[in-house]
Design an enzyme around this catalytic site. Sequence first.
Site, PDB file in Angstrom:
ATOM      1  N   CYS A   1      -0.900 -19.410 -53.246  1.00 24.45           N
ATOM      2  CA  CYS A   1       0.108 -20.156 -52.893  1.00 24.45           C
ATOM      3  C   CYS A   1       0.383 -21.455 -52.890  1.00 24.45           C
ATOM      4  CB  CYS A   1       0.696 -19.828 -51.494  1.00 24.45           C
ATOM      5  SG  CYS A   1       1.223 -17.707 -51.407  1.00 24.45           S
ATOM      6  N   HIS A   2      -0.693 -22.156 -52.397  1.00 29.10           N
ATOM      7  CA  HIS A   2      -0.781 -23.518 -52.065  1.00 29.10           C
ATOM      8  C   HIS A   2      -1.283 -24.431 -53.181  1.00 29.10           C
ATOM      9  CE1 HIS A   2       0.701 -23.105 -48.150  1.00 29.10           C
ATOM     10  NE2 HIS A   2      -0.227 -22.390 -47.616  1.00 29.10           N
TER      11      HIS A   2
ATOM     12  N   CYS B   1      -5.445 -37.700 -18.141  1.00 25.71           N
ATOM     13  CA  CYS B   1      -5.924 -38.412 -19.260  1.00 25.71           C
ATOM     14  C   CYS B   1      -5.862 -39.681 -19.185  1.00 25.71           C
ATOM     15  CB  CYS B   1      -4.962 -37.756 -20.606  1.00 25.71           C
ATOM     16  SG  CYS B   1      -4.782 -35.927 -20.403  1.00 25.71           S
TER      17      CYS B   1
ATOM     18  N   CYS C   1      -8.632 -42.344 -17.518  1.00 25.41           N
ATOM     19  CA  CYS C   1      -9.799 -42.630 -18.425  1.00 25.41           C
ATOM     20  C   CYS C   1      -9.427 -43.368 -19.619  1.00 25.41           C
ATOM     21  CB  CYS C   1     -10.686 -41.320 -18.815  1.00 25.41           C
ATOM     22  SG  CYS C   1     -11.672 -40.784 -17.488  1.00 25.41           S
TER      23      CYS C   1
ATOM     24  N   ARG D   1     -11.655 -29.840 -27.044  1.00 20.33           N
ATOM     25  CA  ARG D   1     -12.109 -31.084 -26.387  1.00 20.33           C
ATOM     26  C   ARG D   1     -10.954 -31.423 -25.142  1.00 20.33           C
ATOM     27  NH1 ARG D   1     -15.860 -33.778 -24.764  1.00 20.33           N
ATOM     28  NH2 ARG D   1     -14.598 -33.479 -22.798  1.00 20.33           N
TER      29      ARG D   1
ATOM     30  N   CYS E   1     -12.303 -31.931 -21.239  1.00 18.03           N
ATOM     31  CA  CYS E   1     -11.799 -32.920 -20.468  1.00 18.03           C
ATOM     32  C   CYS E   1     -11.211 -32.462 -19.280  1.00 18.03           C
ATOM     33  CB  CYS E   1     -10.953 -33.819 -21.290  1.00 18.03           C
ATOM     34  SG  CYS E   1     -11.512 -35.381 -21.955  1.00 18.03           S
TER      35      CYS E   1
END
Lengths: 109, 284
Positions: B103-104, B200, B203, B241, B245
């Site tokens: 398709c792509h 979040c 930090c 990730r 965290c």
Amino acid sequence: MASGVKPRVKVPKSAAAGESITIKTLISHKMESGQRKDADGNVIPRSIINRFTCDFNGQNVVDITLQAAISTNPYLEFDALVPEAGTFTFTWYDDDGDVYTDTKDIAIG
Amino acid sequence: MNKFTKGLSACMTAIIVASGAMAEPADDNLVINEDIEIVTRTAAPAHLSDVMDEVMSGWLFRGEETRAMERDDFDNPGMIFVEKAEETWNTADGTEGKSCADCHGASSDMSAVRPVYPKYVEAAGEVRTLEMQINDCRENRMGAEKWKYTGGDMVNMTALMASVSRGLPVNVAIDGPAQSTWEQGKEIYYTRFGQLELSCANCHEDNYGNMIRADHLSQGQINGFPAYRLKNSKLNAVQDRFKGCVRDTRAETFAPGSPEFVALELYVGSRGNGLSVEGPSVRN
């Protein structure tokens, strides 16, 4: 044959005669150490690349012994003197007896 | 104070001074394969103008050896996984017998994709991540099994998509139909979670550049994801990730692929608008 093994090498296409070049090699390999156990508690047999060599026009450049603690996808980088045009041959030896090779030509100029 | 503790406190002072000196982000430029110029520092997008002037890639917060690994595809271990995904891209799967390429076209033609995701997908009526679109393709166009959201096949494929877009600026839309999801993500970003009560922002906005024990806090930009981490020698998905965290705040985390993390990915992605797509990056 261990699955997903693919050697890769990076060598400059050309060098001056007598020049020292840097060669980089990497082989994708799981490097199973033989120290791990599966979910049922059975030891997973060791399966690593145990030796690597590089030759230039039939003359040995490096000959390396690899041990079980070396991590997955071992990457080796070293320098080699190129006195003349020729061919580098790279060889990896697998625990299961398989041998993987790759070659790279280098020109002077 | 005896001699030993005196010596110890002198050592501690030395360590603190040393870490203080290390804490500045590197003054360095990233060019991959001596060809692709990566914007690792740029003016902050308008919606961040109240809180910071400049956005910086996490690459600037890593050590010299780690940074060097990203300069050449041969040295970047993440590219092994990109190669694997390239094989998958060209391999037919599922009941329809179609591959991605059917398709792509070539994967290298997909460079417009990564920079704008997550985005609002009209046909689905929701904000979607790249992972959700890939699974939609697999399920509905290929008739294949969905991949696990942060599984190996999935993260490799997102790495392939990122690798062909390297150097293009992240350009996540935050207005229009995506706005409500973006607001939700922003709220999560500024909400304190866990026993440590950290958001979040505590930090990655208030303290980037400082050391958190032995780690150099970055701005938490996600332009480099998926990231090859030296600590686990594999590619790591961005929502894994996020999970790590949130876990580190000692909270129950959201699941990768959950609406909360999709909203957060949209918001955090928009904080990096203008930085180059950098994945697969190399981090510690």
